[in-house]
Scaffold this active site. Structure first.
Site, PDB file in Angstrom:
ATOM      1  N   GLY A 138       0.833  -1.189   0.000  1.00 51.08           N
ATOM      2  CA  GLY A 138       0.000   0.000   0.000  1.00 51.08           C
ATOM      3  C   GLY A 138       0.877   1.252   0.000  1.00 51.08           C
TER       4      GLY A 138
ATOM      5  CB  SER B 140       4.618  -3.253  -2.865  1.00 52.48           C
ATOM      6  OG  SER B 140       4.287  -2.096  -3.585  1.00 52.48           O
ATOM      7  CD1 TRP B 141       3.255   0.023   3.225  1.00 53.09           C
ATOM      8  CD2 TRP B 141       4.557   1.745   2.641  1.00 53.09           C
ATOM      9  NE1 TRP B 141       3.466   0.787   4.353  1.00 53.09           N
ATOM     10  CE2 TRP B 141       4.256   1.853   4.030  1.00 53.09           C
ATOM     11  CE3 TRP B 141       5.363   2.721   2.055  1.00 53.09           C
ATOM     12  CZ2 TRP B 141       4.733   2.891   4.814  1.00 53.09           C
ATOM     13  CZ3 TRP B 141       5.840   3.762   2.852  1.00 53.09           C
ATOM     14  CH2 TRP B 141       5.515   3.832   4.215  1.00 53.09           C
TER      15      TRP B 141
ATOM     16  CG  ASP C  98       7.477  -4.203 -10.225  1.00 54.15           C
ATOM     17  OD1 ASP C  98       6.583  -3.376 -10.459  1.00 54.15           O
ATOM     18  OD2 ASP C  98       7.739  -4.642  -9.089  1.00 54.15           O
TER      19      ASP C  98
ATOM     20  CG  HIS D 123       4.393  -4.572  -8.043  1.00 57.03           C
ATOM     21  ND1 HIS D 123       5.608  -4.159  -7.528  1.00 57.03           N
ATOM     22  CD2 HIS D 123       3.456  -4.229  -7.104  1.00 57.03           C
ATOM     23  CE1 HIS D 123       5.420  -3.596  -6.341  1.00 57.03           C
ATOM     24  NE2 HIS D 123       4.126  -3.627  -6.062  1.00 57.03           N
TER      25      HIS D 123
END
Length: 323
Positions: A43, A110-111, A265, A293
């Site tokens: 996120g 990711s985040w 990605d 991703h």
């Protein structure tokens, strides 16, 4: 290919009060006496789900998953109040202490990779190792690429839908334009902006189109939390100094790590992982040649399961040739 582990149910669930008004949802699964690992979702604003537990051998790992402030089953939903990177790092420490864990493995994508690095650099003595996927350094060029110009040239059709809620006169600064709508009083405009923002991410997250991923990102409740919280963090440079994550890699360079990143990605281009790997001598970089991703893509999932098995064997001193 290493398959994901079967779905399992948590053996314990917790509601943990942190700084008001937030309460965090936390659960534990796998082996209560196993190697502790914390799943750090993306996120910011994504939340955990049943897939989050499936990257770990449940006979070896004590699996901790939690929903960060404002998302998933944590409350209040989509709240931006007292919601910064420092708050999330402190929340992880509170969870660790609440569960009586001395040290744990960090698993983030990711985040989640961003937050894992921030936490590890703040508390290196609490970290046994890291498995990171889809590295997101949140540098100005990374935000520019995905939210202003860059990925737009690869997905011009999806881009049109992304920018549709924003008048042409405001499209020169898309993040502030979205932020104005996502934090405004017009709830219809807010939801329109939230869905456009989140669906853009869902559409571009996989190498091959995946309607299930797009549908998940388009769910109104999830989209609202993702869009509001992500935009809030990006408007504030993720509440870290520019370049801080790479600058401070010397604090954790001794820790073992595996970096998994898709060659194609489009959300977080490969240079994020490459630049991190060059600053981290004790890391292994796995470039998945046929992936984007998303964690659920076959090549990414295979590499992540192999990485968690490898990390468990290393930390538990198990035979290295057992898959």
């Amino acid at each position: 290919m290493q398959a994901l582990y079967p779905e399992i149910k948590p053996y314990a669930r917790h509601t943990l009060a942190v700084e008001a008004p937030h309460e965090l949802y936390v659960d534990e699964s796998g082996m209560p006496e196993g190697l502790p690992v914390v799943f750090i979702h993306g996120g910011p604003g994504g939340g955990c789900d049943a897939l989050s537990r499936r990257f770990f051998d449940p006979t070896l790992y004590r699996i901790v998953t939690f929903d960060q402030r404002g998302c998933g089953r944590s409350t209040p939903h989509a709240s931006l109040e007292n919601n910064t990177t420092a708050h999330l790092v402190a929340d992880m420490e509170k969870i660790r202490e609440h569960l009586g864990i001395e040290q744990w493995v960090l698993f983030g994508g990711s985040w989640g990779s961003t937050l894992a690095l921030a936490y590890a650099q703040a508390h290196p003595e609490r970290v046994l190792g890291l498995v990171l996927r889809g590295i997101f350094l949140c540098r100005p060029q990374d935000l520019q690429w995905f939210y202003q110009e860059g990925a737009s040239h690869v997905f011009p059709d999806y881009w049109e839908d992304y920018i549709a809620p924003i008048p042409a006169a405001e499209r020169g600064e898309l993040i502030p334009a979205f932020y104005k709508r996502l934090t405004g009083d017009d709830q219809i405009a807010q939801m329109h902006a939230a869905k456009a923002w989140s669906v853009w991410e869902g559409r571009t997250a996989t190498l091959r189109p995946n309607p299930n991923v797009v549908e998940r990102f388009g769910d109104p409740r999830r989209a609202l939390a993702m869009a509001r919280i992500e935009c809030h963090y990006f408007m504030h440079q993720i509440f870290l100094e520019e370049g801080q994550l790479l600058r401070d890699m010397h604090k954790i360079s001794h820790l073992p790590g595996v970096i998994v990143h898709g060659r194609y990605d489009m959300v977080c281009p490969l240079d994020n992982a490459w630049d991190l790997h060059k600053r981290w001598p004790n890391s292994e970089l796995v470039i998945v040649r046929d992936a984007g991703h998303a964690a659920g893509e076959p090549g990414i999932a295979d590499a992540l399961v192999r990485a968690t098995n490898q990390m468990a064997r290393r930390l538990l001193d198990l035979p290295q040739n057992v898959e």
